[in-house]
Design an enzyme around this catalytic site. Sequence first.
Site, PDB file in Angstrom:
ATOM      1  N   HIS A  78       0.860  -1.186   0.217  1.00 38.68           N
ATOM      2  CA  HIS A  78       0.113   0.041   0.186  1.00 38.68           C
ATOM      3  C   HIS A  78       1.052   1.431   0.383  1.00 38.68           C
ATOM      4  O   HIS A  78       1.208   2.173  -0.499  1.00 38.68           O
ATOM      5  CB  HIS A  78      -1.271  -0.386   1.557  1.00 38.68           C
ATOM      6  CG  HIS A  78      -1.685   1.271   1.469  1.00 38.68           C
ATOM      7  ND1 HIS A  78      -3.001   1.137   1.034  1.00 38.68           N
ATOM      8  CD2 HIS A  78      -1.887   2.660   2.001  1.00 38.68           C
ATOM      9  CE1 HIS A  78      -3.982   2.255   1.098  1.00 38.68           C
ATOM     10  NE2 HIS A  78      -3.250   2.604   1.677  1.00 38.68           N
ATOM     11  N   GLU A  79       1.495   1.906   1.069  1.00 37.96           N
ATOM     12  CA  GLU A  79       2.801   2.697   1.174  1.00 37.96           C
ATOM     13  C   GLU A  79       3.449   2.541  -0.042  1.00 37.96           C
ATOM     14  O   GLU A  79       3.970   3.661  -0.833  1.00 37.96           O
ATOM     15  CB  GLU A  79       3.427   2.706   2.108  1.00 37.96           C
ATOM     16  CG  GLU A  79       2.585   2.468   3.447  1.00 37.96           C
ATOM     17  CD  GLU A  79       1.793   4.195   4.059  1.00 37.96           C
ATOM     18  OE1 GLU A  79       1.222   4.690   3.051  1.00 37.96           O
ATOM     19  OE2 GLU A  79       0.695   3.686   4.516  1.00 37.96           O
TER      20      GLU A  79
END
Length: 501
Positions: free
Chosen positions: A265-266
């Site tokens: 995600h990041e």
Amino acid sequence: MGEKYDQLVAHLSEIEDLDRAGSILGWDQQVNMPPGGAMARARQLSTLAKLSHEMFTDDKTAKLLDDAERETDGMPYDSNEASLIRVVKEDYAERTRLPAAYVAEFTRVTAEAHEVWVHARANNDFAHFRPTLERIVDLVIQAAEYLGYKDHPYDALINRFERGMTTARVKEIFDGHKPRLVSLISAVTEHAERVSDAVLHQDYNADQQRAFGLDMVKRFGYDMQRGQQSVSVHPFCTTFSRDDVRITTRFDSKWLNPALFGMMHEAGHAMYEQGVGAFLEGTPLAGGTSLGVHESQSRMWENIVGRSRGFWMWAFPFLKQYFPTQLEGVDAESFYKAINKVERSFIRVEADEATYNLHIMVRFELETGVVSGKIEVADLAREWNDRFESYLGVVPPSDALGVLQDVHWSSGLMGYFPTYALGNLLSVQYYNRALKDHPSIPDEIAQGKFDTLLHWLNENIHQYGRKFTSDELTRRVTGESIQSNDFIAYLEGKFGDIYGL
Ligand code: ZN
């Protein structure tokens, strides 16, 4: 370019430097700083923020903007020059509409509110948080009045995170897919026994988790010559320049999901920032255009790629090398199902792809309700639970697992939540467009090749930074505005298959 335009860019890039220096202090605070450093760090951060705010809202900025606008008159809408002036003028208008006394009061109230919220959540005591939240809601309503709006005070709030988006449009988008979401989830949970995620809840050594996760995000294309991964309590991505974009991760040694999918995600956020055109570096256009578009990037890598069958057909043997005992006798298909188990859970940040947007819809309805005066803060816990029951079929057993779970309201962040759901919708719209241009993408993912997708994103989305609003960008890329059809069709297809509906 002209003399005035160059002066404007030089002025803005000094402000940018102050902001990015503040980001470094903020990153250090969450990653390295000993607890004793908190007081001094708060002071340093506030000094930098104050200097930046003063420089930006100074008449000098307005004058340079006017002069530079005259100088660049007639340049194409999508040129760097016209875009910079257009976007910065809007930033300037927004930031000068809030009086300094208001900003100071807002900062003070929300700074104090954090501890009150932490205490209330720990003690499951909404009544303790209520007076503070009432004060925050008053301030948020005041902000909407200062900022201005056409139809609904909430328009002014959401516009800060998703420029041009309105309450009516969000409502239309949410109402457009809520019934199908609710029925998909009830169909899936009738067959809950078809998927088990027990395999994910075992001892998973954090160093091994980190090594595997990093291997995956590097293969996605997160450039570690211009990036770095560290540990923090709350995972985030932060940008110091397009050539230094860092992510943080939280590890749970008894549960595989948070770190693995958190890193994907990041890294999705980070690849967006790394992909911004070099020609925008150091200007206010360097960075993602809106929270919704940013979230579309993180969710695409986390969910559409990272939770896909094709990806795990390729990646599972690697994961097995890292965790041979835990995954003994497990095959890729059952692992794929395990990471996609749908659950009627209470906590948003742990929600699966199918239920996630319902969590957001609850918050959106409550926020628009309190901002317009239709819902009293005193009634929020009950209103929260009623909606949870009707959308998800479960009632949170406590306010800590319900209305008190998120940090956002204590920080005065209202209008922010919808961008998470909008990001989910955009992720599928963009991905479907990429598939039209390159039908080979799913086969490539199943072979561990991600560069066609990443280059497509660089080319069509990343390079533009903040040049275009979310809606302008989405129209350019997909030929239409944000819509929920692609997203709901994606979910119905994926979970219908997994649960054999
Ligand atoms: Zn995110």
